[in-house]
Design a protein around this motif. Sequence first.
Motif, PDB file in Angstrom:
ATOM      1  N   LEU A  25     -50.561  42.468 -23.320  1.00 43.40           N
ATOM      2  CA  LEU A  25     -49.210  42.953 -23.058  1.00 43.40           C
ATOM      3  C   LEU A  25     -48.328  42.541 -24.229  1.00 43.40           C
ATOM      4  O   LEU A  25     -48.084  41.350 -24.439  1.00 43.40           O
ATOM      5  CB  LEU A  25     -48.674  42.377 -21.744  1.00 43.40           C
ATOM      6  CG  LEU A  25     -49.384  42.879 -20.479  1.00 43.40           C
ATOM      7  CD1 LEU A  25     -48.945  42.075 -19.255  1.00 43.40           C
ATOM      8  CD2 LEU A  25     -49.108  44.367 -20.256  1.00 43.40           C
ATOM      9  N   THR A  61     -44.390  51.506 -29.290  1.00 43.42           N
ATOM     10  CA  THR A  61     -45.752  51.928 -29.593  1.00 43.42           C
ATOM     11  C   THR A  61     -46.542  50.711 -30.052  1.00 43.42           C
ATOM     12  O   THR A  61     -46.106  49.990 -30.955  1.00 43.42           O
ATOM     13  CB  THR A  61     -45.771  52.994 -30.702  1.00 43.42           C
ATOM     14  OG1 THR A  61     -44.971  54.101 -30.305  1.00 43.42           O
ATOM     15  CG2 THR A  61     -47.193  53.470 -30.974  1.00 43.42           C
ATOM     16  N   ALA A 121     -50.576  49.275 -31.098  1.00 43.55           N
ATOM     17  CA  ALA A 121     -51.890  49.756 -31.526  1.00 43.55           C
ATOM     18  C   ALA A 121     -52.794  48.584 -31.837  1.00 43.55           C
ATOM     19  O   ALA A 121     -52.342  47.530 -32.323  1.00 43.55           O
ATOM     20  CB  ALA A 121     -51.753  50.662 -32.744  1.00 43.55           C
ATOM     21  N   ILE A 146     -58.143  52.595 -36.101  1.00 42.48           N
ATOM     22  CA  ILE A 146     -57.299  52.390 -34.925  1.00 42.48           C
ATOM     23  C   ILE A 146     -58.180  52.546 -33.694  1.00 42.48           C
ATOM     24  O   ILE A 146     -58.795  53.595 -33.488  1.00 42.48           O
ATOM     25  CB  ILE A 146     -56.147  53.400 -34.885  1.00 42.48           C
ATOM     26  CG1 ILE A 146     -55.241  53.237 -36.110  1.00 42.48           C
ATOM     27  CG2 ILE A 146     -55.336  53.238 -33.608  1.00 42.48           C
ATOM     28  CD1 ILE A 146     -54.160  54.298 -36.211  1.00 42.48           C
ATOM     29  N   GLN A 204     -57.037  51.835 -30.426  1.00 42.89           N
ATOM     30  CA  GLN A 204     -56.297  52.251 -29.225  1.00 42.89           C
ATOM     31  C   GLN A 204     -54.808  52.275 -29.547  1.00 42.89           C
ATOM     32  O   GLN A 204     -54.320  51.448 -30.327  1.00 42.89           O
ATOM     33  CB  GLN A 204     -56.544  51.231 -28.105  1.00 42.89           C
ATOM     34  CG  GLN A 204     -56.331  51.769 -26.724  1.00 42.89           C
ATOM     35  CD  GLN A 204     -57.586  52.363 -26.120  1.00 42.89           C
ATOM     36  OE1 GLN A 204     -58.644  51.786 -26.220  1.00 42.89           O
ATOM     37  NE2 GLN A 204     -57.460  53.505 -25.487  1.00 42.89           N
ATOM     38  N   VAL A 205     -54.111  53.225 -28.933  1.00 41.03           N
ATOM     39  CA  VAL A 205     -52.652  53.325 -29.071  1.00 41.03           C
ATOM     40  C   VAL A 205     -52.047  53.445 -27.671  1.00 41.03           C
ATOM     41  O   VAL A 205     -52.605  54.129 -26.808  1.00 41.03           O
ATOM     42  CB  VAL A 205     -52.243  54.557 -29.912  1.00 41.03           C
ATOM     43  CG1 VAL A 205     -50.717  54.643 -30.029  1.00 41.03           C
ATOM     44  CG2 VAL A 205     -52.882  54.519 -31.294  1.00 41.03           C
ATOM     45  N   ASP A 206     -50.938  52.785 -27.482  1.00 33.16           N
ATOM     46  CA  ASP A 206     -50.191  52.895 -26.225  1.00 33.16           C
ATOM     47  C   ASP A 206     -48.732  53.148 -26.583  1.00 33.16           C
ATOM     48  O   ASP A 206     -48.179  52.505 -27.476  1.00 33.16           O
ATOM     49  CB  ASP A 206     -50.307  51.589 -25.423  1.00 33.16           C
ATOM     50  CG  ASP A 206     -49.463  51.611 -24.162  1.00 33.16           C
ATOM     51  OD1 ASP A 206     -49.998  51.962 -23.096  1.00 33.16           O
ATOM     52  OD2 ASP A 206     -48.263  51.247 -24.220  1.00 33.16           O
ATOM     53  N   ARG A 207     -48.114  54.099 -25.889  1.00 34.56           N
ATOM     54  CA  ARG A 207     -46.691  54.378 -26.120  1.00 34.56           C
ATOM     55  C   ARG A 207     -45.994  54.525 -24.789  1.00 34.56           C
ATOM     56  O   ARG A 207     -46.510  55.182 -23.884  1.00 34.56           O
ATOM     57  CB  ARG A 207     -46.499  55.639 -26.957  1.00 34.56           C
ATOM     58  CG  ARG A 207     -45.038  55.981 -27.222  1.00 34.56           C
ATOM     59  CD  ARG A 207     -44.889  57.125 -28.181  1.00 34.56           C
ATOM     60  NE  ARG A 207     -45.357  56.743 -29.516  1.00 34.56           N
ATOM     61  CZ  ARG A 207     -45.470  57.590 -30.541  1.00 34.56           C
ATOM     62  NH1 ARG A 207     -45.143  58.853 -30.376  1.00 34.56           N
ATOM     63  NH2 ARG A 207     -45.895  57.181 -31.709  1.00 34.56           N
ATOM     64  N   ARG A 208     -44.817  53.952 -24.695  1.00 32.92           N
ATOM     65  CA  ARG A 208     -44.082  53.958 -23.425  1.00 32.92           C
ATOM     66  C   ARG A 208     -42.611  53.636 -23.678  1.00 32.92           C
ATOM     67  O   ARG A 208     -42.275  53.056 -24.718  1.00 32.92           O
ATOM     68  CB  ARG A 208     -44.674  52.930 -22.469  1.00 32.92           C
ATOM     69  CG  ARG A 208     -44.581  51.506 -22.986  1.00 32.92           C
ATOM     70  CD  ARG A 208     -45.322  50.513 -22.116  1.00 32.92           C
ATOM     71  NE  ARG A 208     -46.698  50.905 -21.895  1.00 32.92           N
ATOM     72  CZ  ARG A 208     -47.187  51.168 -20.680  1.00 32.92           C
ATOM     73  NH1 ARG A 208     -46.428  51.063 -19.629  1.00 32.92           N
ATOM     74  NH2 ARG A 208     -48.448  51.517 -20.536  1.00 32.92           N
ATOM     75  N   PRO A 209     -41.759  53.976 -22.723  1.00 28.26           N
ATOM     76  CA  PRO A 209     -40.373  53.544 -22.843  1.00 28.26           C
ATOM     77  C   PRO A 209     -40.261  52.047 -22.629  1.00 28.26           C
ATOM     78  O   PRO A 209     -41.059  51.463 -21.880  1.00 28.26           O
ATOM     79  CB  PRO A 209     -39.662  54.321 -21.732  1.00 28.26           C
ATOM     80  CG  PRO A 209     -40.728  54.700 -20.770  1.00 28.26           C
ATOM     81  CD  PRO A 209     -42.016  54.773 -21.523  1.00 28.26           C
ATOM     82  N   THR A 210     -39.321  51.446 -23.297  1.00 28.71           N
ATOM     83  CA  THR A 210     -39.071  50.031 -23.054  1.00 28.71           C
ATOM     84  C   THR A 210     -37.568  49.814 -22.969  1.00 28.71           C
ATOM     85  O   THR A 210     -36.778  50.717 -23.279  1.00 28.71           O
ATOM     86  CB  THR A 210     -39.694  49.153 -24.153  1.00 28.71           C
ATOM     87  OG1 THR A 210     -39.665  47.782 -23.741  1.00 28.71           O
ATOM     88  CG2 THR A 210     -38.927  49.283 -25.467  1.00 28.71           C
ATOM     89  N   PHE A 266     -43.388  45.978 -21.039  1.00 30.22           N
ATOM     90  CA  PHE A 266     -44.194  45.641 -22.200  1.00 30.22           C
ATOM     91  C   PHE A 266     -45.246  46.730 -22.444  1.00 30.22           C
ATOM     92  O   PHE A 266     -45.675  47.421 -21.511  1.00 30.22           O
ATOM     93  CB  PHE A 266     -44.905  44.301 -21.978  1.00 30.22           C
ATOM     94  CG  PHE A 266     -44.106  43.104 -22.445  1.00 30.22           C
ATOM     95  CD1 PHE A 266     -42.818  42.889 -21.987  1.00 30.22           C
ATOM     96  CD2 PHE A 266     -44.637  42.206 -23.353  1.00 30.22           C
ATOM     97  CE1 PHE A 266     -42.084  41.797 -22.414  1.00 30.22           C
ATOM     98  CE2 PHE A 266     -43.919  41.115 -23.799  1.00 30.22           C
ATOM     99  CZ  PHE A 266     -42.634  40.902 -23.333  1.00 30.22           C
ATOM    100  N   ASN A 317     -48.828  48.149 -22.826  1.00 31.54           N
ATOM    101  CA  ASN A 317     -50.075  47.842 -22.124  1.00 31.54           C
ATOM    102  C   ASN A 317     -51.215  48.323 -23.035  1.00 31.54           C
ATOM    103  O   ASN A 317     -51.596  49.481 -22.997  1.00 31.54           O
ATOM    104  CB  ASN A 317     -50.075  48.587 -20.793  1.00 31.54           C
ATOM    105  CG  ASN A 317     -51.342  48.438 -19.995  1.00 31.54           C
ATOM    106  OD1 ASN A 317     -51.362  47.776 -18.971  1.00 31.54           O
ATOM    107  ND2 ASN A 317     -52.426  49.074 -20.407  1.00 31.54           N
ATOM    108  N   THR A 329     -50.352  46.359 -34.316  1.00 30.71           N
ATOM    109  CA  THR A 329     -49.107  46.878 -34.887  1.00 30.71           C
ATOM    110  C   THR A 329     -48.198  47.258 -33.725  1.00 30.71           C
ATOM    111  O   THR A 329     -48.660  47.819 -32.718  1.00 30.71           O
ATOM    112  CB  THR A 329     -49.334  48.099 -35.795  1.00 30.71           C
ATOM    113  OG1 THR A 329     -49.772  49.198 -35.010  1.00 30.71           O
ATOM    114  CG2 THR A 329     -50.355  47.788 -36.876  1.00 30.71           C
TER     115      THR A 329
END
Lengths: 218, 363
Positions: free
Chosen positions: A88, A104, A106, A115, A117-123, A140, A142, A163
């Motif tokens: 997290l 974002t 990674a 790369i 894995q990439v995760d993108r979300r609102p924070t 956070f 994930n 990153t």
Amino acid sequence: MTDTSARRGPARRRRVPCAVLAAGVLAIGCGSDAKPDAHLDLHCPIGDLSAPAEIQIVHQDASSSVIATQPMAAVPLIAPPQGGWIVLLGVRAKNIDGCDTNLTTALVDACDGQILQVDRRPTQLDLGTDGWGQSSINMFGNLPVCPQLTAARDLDNVPYLITVSIEDDGGQKATASLTVVPTCPADAGSRCPCECDRDYVVGNACPAVPTPHGTCPS
Amino acid sequence: MTLRFSTLALAPIALSTLVQLGCGSSQPPFTPWVLDDLHGTGGFSLRVPEFEVPAGHESQNCYFVKVPDIAGGQDFWVDEVLSAINPGSHHVNVFRVKTIIALDPANGKPTTLGDYDATVVEGADDYKTNPCWGSANWADWPLVANSQQANIDELKTDWKLPTGVAIRFTPGEMLMVQTHYVNSEDQPTKFGAKVGINFYQRAQTDTPVEMGSLFATQQNIRICQSKPNAKFSGTCKFPGAVTIAAANGHFHKRGKQFDIFAWDGASTAHPDATSQFYESDNWNDPPMKTDLSVASPANAGIWWDCVYQWAPPSDFSCDDVNAKDPLKANDCCYTFGGITDVGEHCNVFLYYYPKVESDVFCL
């Protein structure tokens, strides 16, 4: 580690002071089930939006404490509800909109730059007394780490590059990178070391003694 | 838990004639589906016993059945999967059973799926404790086939695999057929819950290319009343160069847009629109694309987006949603969970070939 790579965004929308918007949120949140169109277009500038955005990487430990991430830090692998193991990741940031922001994260193998894995979300960034905003504990990134079918090395107790980027709706953004060490929990009964082994095949039995593959392939 | 009873009437499940959907309705008639029963070398048929779902409730059942021996003890290949599902279904998924944590075939009630002995673990309002609702219990069970079709106009999903590509089955391996029915006003189960699946054995004798599956999910999702618009994205890589043959996205009632893109695996930038190969704006009847032929080179994969807009629960209440929130934010935040009225999902079901090493999971 702080990295700045901000750019000026387009003309920004109306700004609402955080205290005002907090009252608005409370007003929306109280009472019975409100309709989504009651949502305000919230903005809460943190710092100087005409200056380059700055960020520092933070992570959560297993007890949801937020820790400033240091180079080569052991970042705990956490079990999410559906299985697997994640880290997290969040940010401390300033000179950015703390309410209308995307995060974002990674996972990168520094051996070959792949790369994984990439995760993108609102924070959302909560403003601290030091003038920096910090990712709200429930927003956070994930970032899935294990299992990782395409990994060339083990993932537990092996250094990987992370990153972390943040960008607000006005175009302010910044990116930071660190090498950290994802680390399985210590409890002996955990499947984490097995599922983080390079050669683990999802659904198969765990090897009794996994072969270490921590170094970069030659 | 507070259940608000909807106005849906329970319908008898044994419908032998055409039934109209409501008096004077312009909705099409319901014609009960019929599938051929497969025997011998033709393949095998699974038939879930019919059951009812009370209005305002959801049902998730996990049926366990062993793959029959239809090829003299040898592995065999299936190149067509035909499912037929009564309206109200949220999904029907078929998995291969691997690591058993809490959801154990041995703990199920005896039943039959067509010709075959089976067991079933039935989940209903007990979503907090029933292992059939607990996804960690089948986290490493590879997907074999699925359908989310719940359209009265088309009860069947006929998935013909690309020429020369097939799904491998091993006699005796355990399968889990998971049914999820939602009898709510926006996904009514008016004609009873009824599911049938035919697995057609490939006729050709040469060895086909093996089909693999990819299951990817965004687990840490939150769609909250005070921040009602949210978009979550994830990536998943294939172990080698593959061709994507079929895909469908899966989310629940707050889901507004589900997009899947080819991803180069080299950038954290969002893929451009030309890379998109799947989209859905329909949570309760998402399309399944079965005619894809998307080449994914080595070290590449997929990128997917789930876009949500918060809305209040239909049959439960925000108290139930709040009780499920692990962070107890008291903001009616929908979090990861199988029951559609109080939980959300952001899942990719995808099929590719050739299967390399194993099926793909991105959890």
